[in-house]
Scaffold this active site. Sequence first.
Site, PDB file in Angstrom:
ATOM      1  N   ASP A 262      -6.991  -8.167   1.216  1.00 27.40           N
ATOM      2  CA  ASP A 262      -5.552  -8.350   1.386  1.00 27.40           C
ATOM      3  C   ASP A 262      -4.917  -8.680   0.038  1.00 27.40           C
ATOM      4  OD1 ASP A 262      -3.134  -8.633   2.766  1.00 27.40           O
ATOM      5  OD2 ASP A 262      -3.465 -10.765   3.146  1.00 27.40           O
ATOM      6  N   HIS A 263      -3.898  -7.952  -0.336  1.00 32.94           N
ATOM      7  CA  HIS A 263      -3.137  -8.197  -1.563  1.00 32.94           C
ATOM      8  C   HIS A 263      -3.999  -8.225  -2.823  1.00 32.94           C
ATOM      9  CE1 HIS A 263       0.859  -8.773   0.114  1.00 32.94           C
ATOM     10  NE2 HIS A 263       0.310  -9.477   1.087  1.00 32.94           N
TER      11      HIS A 263
ATOM     12  N   GLU B 218       1.606  -1.108  -0.965  1.00 31.85           N
ATOM     13  CA  GLU B 218       2.855  -1.722  -0.517  1.00 31.85           C
ATOM     14  C   GLU B 218       4.013  -1.196  -1.342  1.00 31.85           C
ATOM     15  OE1 GLU B 218       4.884  -6.146   0.211  1.00 31.85           O
ATOM     16  OE2 GLU B 218       2.706  -5.925   0.062  1.00 31.85           O
TER      17      GLU B 218
ATOM     18  N   HIS C 129       3.359  -6.722   6.999  1.00 32.83           N
ATOM     19  CA  HIS C 129       2.868  -7.978   6.459  1.00 32.83           C
ATOM     20  C   HIS C 129       3.801  -9.102   6.910  1.00 32.83           C
ATOM     21  CE1 HIS C 129      -0.038  -6.715   3.079  1.00 32.83           C
ATOM     22  NE2 HIS C 129       0.145  -5.681   3.871  1.00 32.83           N
ATOM     23  N   GLY C 130       3.351 -10.333   6.747  1.00 37.13           N
ATOM     24  CA  GLY C 130       4.201 -11.472   7.084  1.00 37.13           C
ATOM     25  C   GLY C 130       4.672 -11.446   8.520  1.00 37.13           C
TER      26      GLY C 130
ATOM     27  N   ILE D 138      -1.678 -11.079  10.478  1.00 34.50           N
ATOM     28  CA  ILE D 138      -1.472 -12.404  11.055  1.00 34.50           C
ATOM     29  C   ILE D 138      -2.330 -13.417  10.294  1.00 34.50           C
ATOM     30  CG2 ILE D 138      -1.727 -13.817  13.130  1.00 34.50           C
ATOM     31  CD1 ILE D 138      -1.329 -11.177  14.748  1.00 34.50           C
TER      32      ILE D 138
END
Length: 309
Positions: free
Chosen positions: A82-83, A134, A211-212, A255
């Site tokens: 992630d990221h 992204e 996301h978020g 999540i």
Amino acid sequence: MPLVTSKEMFQKAYEGGYAVGAFNVNNMEIIQGIVEAGKEENAPLILQVSAGARKYAKPVYLRKLVEAAIEDTGLPIVLHLDHGENFEICKACVDDGFTSVMIDGSKHPFEENIAITKQVVEYAHERGVVVEAELGKLAGIEDNVKVTEREATFTDPDQAVEFVERTGVDSLAVAIGTSHGAYKFKGEPKLDFERLEKITKMLPGFPLVLHGASTVLPEFVESCNKYGGSIPGAKGVPEEMLKKAAGMGVCKINIDTDLRLAMTASVRKYLAENPSEFDPRKYLGAGRDAIKEMVRHKIKNVLGCNGKA
């Protein structure tokens, strides 16, 4: 069953109008709670590791725990970065056995984002690994991701098409109003579904990512505050909005905050009610149980991926 990629998982989700949950993992109890829920609901899972998780637990521990989860449940599970902030981190995770990586070049100008994403895609695809990127910037704070409300920008649909075509990326995280952390909205929650619909129509069949997207469930916030916490005014994405997005080309919903709140609320409650207890297995076990029930709820009532493993 070995680790899988999200390729077939997303195709089924897109065609079925549901989303797969991507849950951030940091330790054994979190992983166990998530996969036990997935097993009971027969749901596919994406277990994702952030920069903060890699620093906290070390990649080798998390990878082995995820391998144990697969052996224990037999579920199709994706191990996802992630990221990832640069090519080197993505490369390290590909080499380390991850089946999916996210390169987050959203902080860079458009052309630079394309260049770094394409570099990751070429390296990962040669090794059978899928890539998420992204476009647009989500506000909020989560691990090492810090974007102010002023810096946040929504995804441009025309740029999204160009970005996907030029990079060859497998999925795209879009910015339509969600944000990282527990404080996602100051006023009434609102997502730009018109923008999402346009992107989906311009990229037919292509999996999008939110996301978020934690709901910041009120019961956990209230429990945290009741037992000594201080989380005033926390607000997340309503579940009905997430269900709507899942029917509009969003195949992966991230999540993390809801996991943190579920565990923290349960640990606080257990310790407050059992002041003489000092066995970590007891209070971490309570946290694990809370995560399991929360994830089951998400799978059945929000994501719609129950029975899809």
